[in-house]
Motif scaffolding. Sequence first.
Motif, PDB file in Angstrom:
ATOM      1  N   HIS A 160     -10.345  31.007   3.574  1.00  6.11           N
ATOM      2  CA  HIS A 160      -9.176  31.872   3.775  1.00  6.11           C
ATOM      3  C   HIS A 160      -9.165  32.918   2.664  1.00  6.11           C
ATOM      4  CE1 HIS A 160      -4.827  32.448   5.050  1.00  6.11           C
ATOM      5  NE2 HIS A 160      -4.881  33.135   3.935  1.00  6.11           N
ATOM      6  N   MET A 187      -7.370  36.756   6.182  1.00  6.20           N
ATOM      7  CA  MET A 187      -8.497  36.455   7.063  1.00  6.20           C
ATOM      8  C   MET A 187      -8.835  34.980   6.934  1.00  6.20           C
ATOM      9  SD  MET A 187     -10.831  39.794   6.150  1.00  6.20           S
ATOM     10  CE  MET A 187     -10.420  39.683   4.399  1.00  6.20           C
ATOM     11  N   GLN A 188      -9.161  34.346   8.057  1.00 10.49           N
ATOM     12  CA  GLN A 188      -9.545  32.950   8.059  1.00 10.49           C
ATOM     13  C   GLN A 188     -10.873  32.783   8.775  1.00 10.49           C
ATOM     14  OE1 GLN A 188      -6.448  29.950   8.697  1.00 10.49           O
ATOM     15  NE2 GLN A 188      -4.965  31.616   8.986  1.00 10.49           N
ATOM     16  N   THR A 244     -11.935  30.529  10.698  1.00 14.36           N
ATOM     17  CA  THR A 244     -11.825  30.100  12.095  1.00 14.36           C
ATOM     18  C   THR A 244     -11.646  31.271  13.052  1.00 14.36           C
ATOM     19  OG1 THR A 244      -9.451  29.734  11.722  1.00 14.36           O
ATOM     20  CG2 THR A 244     -10.909  27.820  11.516  1.00 14.36           C
ATOM     21  N   GLU A 245     -11.112  32.390  12.563  1.00 10.75           N
ATOM     22  CA  GLU A 245     -10.937  33.576  13.418  1.00 10.75           C
ATOM     23  C   GLU A 245     -12.273  34.149  13.864  1.00 10.75           C
ATOM     24  OE1 GLU A 245      -7.721  36.470  12.213  1.00 10.75           O
ATOM     25  OE2 GLU A 245      -7.931  35.374  10.325  1.00 10.75           O
ATOM     26  N   TYR A 246     -13.331  33.901  13.090  1.00  5.05           N
ATOM     27  CA  TYR A 246     -14.619  34.544  13.335  1.00  5.05           C
ATOM     28  C   TYR A 246     -15.707  33.541  13.684  1.00  5.05           C
ATOM     29  CZ  TYR A 246     -11.791  38.074  11.165  1.00  5.05           C
ATOM     30  OH  TYR A 246     -10.749  38.924  10.896  1.00  5.05           O
ATOM     31  N   THR A 277      -6.413  44.164  15.055  1.00  7.59           N
ATOM     32  CA  THR A 277      -7.446  43.134  15.025  1.00  7.59           C
ATOM     33  C   THR A 277      -8.835  43.718  14.801  1.00  7.59           C
ATOM     34  OG1 THR A 277      -6.149  41.766  16.527  1.00  7.59           O
ATOM     35  CG2 THR A 277      -8.481  41.227  16.306  1.00  7.59           C
ATOM     36  N   LYS A 283      -9.296  44.778  11.144  1.00  2.76           N
ATOM     37  CA  LYS A 283      -9.422  43.613  10.280  1.00  2.76           C
ATOM     38  C   LYS A 283     -10.768  42.925  10.471  1.00  2.76           C
ATOM     39  CE  LYS A 283      -7.183  39.633  10.773  1.00  2.76           C
ATOM     40  NZ  LYS A 283      -6.160  38.565  10.744  1.00  2.76           N
ATOM     41  N   SER A 284     -11.249  42.908  11.701  1.00  3.74           N
ATOM     42  CA  SER A 284     -12.557  42.309  11.978  1.00  3.74           C
ATOM     43  C   SER A 284     -13.667  43.080  11.273  1.00  3.74           C
ATOM     44  CB  SER A 284     -12.821  42.267  13.487  1.00  3.74           C
ATOM     45  OG  SER A 284     -11.929  41.386  14.132  1.00  3.74           O
TER      46      SER A 284
END
Length: 396
Positions: A84, A98-99, A101-103, A382, A385-386
């Motif tokens: 994180h 950002m985490q 698990t998001e990616y 999104t 941020k990505s």
Amino acid sequence: MTHYDVVINGAGMAGAVLALSLAGLTRPDGSRLNIAVIEAMRPDHNQHPGFDARSIALAWHSCEQLTRLGIWPALAPLATPITHVQVSDQGHFGRVEMQATEYGVPALGYVIELYPTGCELHRRLTACENITLYCPGRIAGFEQQPEQVNIELDTGVAFSASLLVAADGNRSLIGKQLGIPRRQLDYGQSAIIANISTAEAHAGRAFERFTAQGPLALLPMSEGRSSLVWCESSGRAEQLMAMSDEAFLAALQREFGYRLGKLLRTGKRTCYPLSLDEAPRPWHHRVVLLGNAAHLLHPIAGQGFNLGLRDVTALTDNISHALKAGQDIGSHGVLSHYGRARQADQAGMVGLTTALALLFSNDNPVLSAGRNLGLSAMAACTSLKSQLAWRAMGKR
């Protein structure tokens, strides 16, 4: 006189990783490269500049590269995952989180401590059959010849190499003697490095907080501690270094807040002046500059070694291709191909870190408003941020 295919001056992170990477390459006939590594002191020496109490952040893509080079399995047990990341600006609303698990990745990156890492790399260098380690040893002089570089150590030992790699830091002796031009910029800041114990477990969380004087980062590390990199104006850094541990922790608490609860203890503090120091063209006749010898960056975003590792990977790949083609690995053509291929990434990262350091190290109201709008936009969008996340993970 013994001849080596590659001689590497400096067994810090960049030099050691390069040596181990090259040691696995083979020629078409199956033979391996003959490599020498010169290092002034063992990593367990308490004065070693490359393996002190600091930690470094490895981007997720850097761990992929180390895996491909066969080195990550030895370093993974020494690493703490970053799951994180929170980026914020002191006194303003802008914030991005950002985490992993998001990616779809197990970690956004990892933190490794330099001291145990240095000991492990030194052990592997010593155990490798086609690496000769001259430690302690220093280059007393070298001479470039058309077909090789002749090298003499301060012990009187002499040998030659097809390629000499200078991985000896931003004050590279080899770079200075060759007169390789450098571009320098004094940021007027110093970085205070320390290990911090907190009341609340970090749980894999990393924090980068921007203040008017410079960025402040806390990265997760072993034993529940966090690795502090606190960039301040040089004058303020001197004041902080002169404080007692209690006063220092109180000052840090005011800047960082209570995201990890009360700050309990600080380890030994070390202070480093910050400057950009790069060689825009870090290669010469049968010589390549690598790591900090090629580019010393501001620690903002923690990209220094990650850039150096991409250089290591590219140089290893270039030498591998040259071996398969039967080419001289130290030739002008091979080194020029490597250098030109790396210039865009090197220049881009130098420009990015310099711009971030200047943008996020001042209290100009216009710039402050702009950067906070930028952080807020990234948090809300999104795709933006990505892009930030994948860039931080080393995907360009």
